[in-house]
Design a protein around this motif. Structure first.
Motif, PDB file in Angstrom:
ATOM      1  N   GLY A 109       0.726  -1.236   0.064  1.00  0.00           N
ATOM      2  CA  GLY A 109       0.014   0.029  -0.105  1.00  0.00           C
ATOM      3  C   GLY A 109       0.733   1.233  -0.045  1.00  0.00           C
ATOM      4  O   GLY A 109       0.223   2.464  -0.110  1.00  0.00           O
ATOM      5  N   GLU A 113       0.792   3.115  -3.459  1.00  0.00           N
ATOM      6  CA  GLU A 113      -0.655   3.617  -3.585  1.00  0.00           C
ATOM      7  C   GLU A 113      -0.714   4.838  -3.119  1.00  0.00           C
ATOM      8  O   GLU A 113      -1.314   5.991  -3.521  1.00  0.00           O
ATOM      9  CB  GLU A 113      -1.635   2.540  -3.288  1.00  0.00           C
ATOM     10  CG  GLU A 113      -1.592   1.567  -4.552  1.00  0.00           C
ATOM     11  CD  GLU A 113      -0.770   0.437  -4.252  1.00  0.00           C
ATOM     12  OE1 GLU A 113      -0.244  -0.501  -5.056  1.00  0.00           O
ATOM     13  OE2 GLU A 113       0.152   0.372  -3.097  1.00  0.00           O
ATOM     14  N   LEU A 166      -7.785  -2.381  -5.030  1.00  0.00           N
ATOM     15  CA  LEU A 166      -7.151  -2.258  -3.843  1.00  0.00           C
ATOM     16  C   LEU A 166      -7.802  -1.400  -2.763  1.00  0.00           C
ATOM     17  O   LEU A 166      -8.190  -0.250  -2.880  1.00  0.00           O
ATOM     18  CB  LEU A 166      -5.817  -1.670  -3.840  1.00  0.00           C
ATOM     19  CG  LEU A 166      -4.816  -2.419  -4.877  1.00  0.00           C
ATOM     20  CD1 LEU A 166      -3.524  -1.734  -5.123  1.00  0.00           C
ATOM     21  CD2 LEU A 166      -4.158  -3.815  -4.254  1.00  0.00           C
ATOM     22  N   THR A 198      -7.459   0.647   0.723  1.00  0.00           N
ATOM     23  CA  THR A 198      -6.517   1.350   1.554  1.00  0.00           C
ATOM     24  C   THR A 198      -7.037   1.765   2.941  1.00  0.00           C
ATOM     25  O   THR A 198      -8.158   2.789   2.682  1.00  0.00           O
ATOM     26  CB  THR A 198      -5.688   2.367   1.006  1.00  0.00           C
ATOM     27  OG1 THR A 198      -5.008   1.560  -0.104  1.00  0.00           O
ATOM     28  CG2 THR A 198      -4.568   2.633   2.042  1.00  0.00           C
ATOM     29  N   THR A 254      -3.297  -2.040   3.266  1.00  0.00           N
ATOM     30  CA  THR A 254      -3.956  -2.147   2.148  1.00  0.00           C
ATOM     31  C   THR A 254      -4.181  -3.909   1.936  1.00  0.00           C
ATOM     32  O   THR A 254      -3.560  -4.829   2.053  1.00  0.00           O
ATOM     33  CB  THR A 254      -3.127  -1.873   0.941  1.00  0.00           C
ATOM     34  OG1 THR A 254      -2.777  -0.530   0.708  1.00  0.00           O
ATOM     35  CG2 THR A 254      -3.922  -2.065  -0.463  1.00  0.00           C
TER      36      THR A 254
END
Length: 226
Positions: free
Chosen positions: A59, A62, A209, A211, A220
């Protein structure tokens, strides 16, 4: 008679033309640094590979791409040094100031050359405005505060899902974002609690995804939408 240079024009061109640096290329573009690295320089760039980015906590990338002009830009500038530093000019224990203004440390051992904890895997890829050294890890400056929530505190259910999901978590009032696998944020919700139902209407079937963020911590999980 002038002989045309056979070197790439810029360090940015080396990154863009490399099949192993697609993530770095995307990050540099998102942070608005392409024009900088195409400038006169000279620059020394320590370039993490795609594999290096995948070794970050889940994560992390991202999260960074959601605000590319903030922490992501700082991290990228931590990989750039003013001037042209060839590998033969590096010395063990040397501290080098980056464009970010924070130092990186050179360590030379029997195993090779390291920049902080990142091993130089390919050195001295020259361009007309500098040089690129490929490294096997992402350098994180100490000014950033990146941490990961306890994985046991976060679960998405049902998963696979079709109409909605809920978050099973011991963290209340968190920020929840849903991104596609390219990192593009599709929806973002504030102050989400365990009992809240998150509508998935409008999402096509595929992998996403999810998060969860709370302060500077995040985690995530993968979501399959049917």
């Amino acid at each position: 008679v002038l002989i045309p240079s056979t070197l790439p024009a810029t360090v940015a061109d080396i990154v863009v033309s490399s099949a192993d640096h697609t993530t770095l290329e995307a990050a540099v573009v998102a942070a608005g640094l392409v024009e900088t690295l195409q400038g006169d320089g000279p620059f020394t760039v320590f370039a993490p590979t795609d594999a290096a980015f995948t070794n970050l906590p889940p994560g992390t990338l991202e999260m960074l791409l959601e605000e590319p002009m903030g922490t992501l830009k700082d991290i990228l500038l931590y990989h750039v040094v003013p001037g042209k530093k060839m590998s033969g000019e590096l010395s063990d224990g040397e501290m080098i100031e980056t464009v970010l203004g924070k130092d990186i440390e050179v360590m030379i051992t029997e195993e090779g050359v390291f920049i902080n904890n990142a091993k130089v895997t390919v050195a001295d890829q020259e361009a007309e405005n500098g040089v690129v050294h490929i490294i096997g890890a992402v350098l994180i400056p100490t000014i950033t505060n990146i941490s990961v929530l306890d994985k046991t505190s976060f679960e998405v259910y049902p998963n696979p899902a079709s109409d909605y999901i809920r978050i099973n978590s011991n963290v209340e009032n968190s920020l929840i974002s849903i991104s596609d696998i390219a990192g593009r944020v599709i929806t973002e919700l504030n102050n989400v609690n365990t009992s809240d139902r998150i509508d998935l209407s409008g999402l096509e079937s595929g992998i996403y995804l999810v998060t969860m963020k709370k302060g500077n911590s995040f985690s995530t999980e993968k979501l399959i939408v049917q």
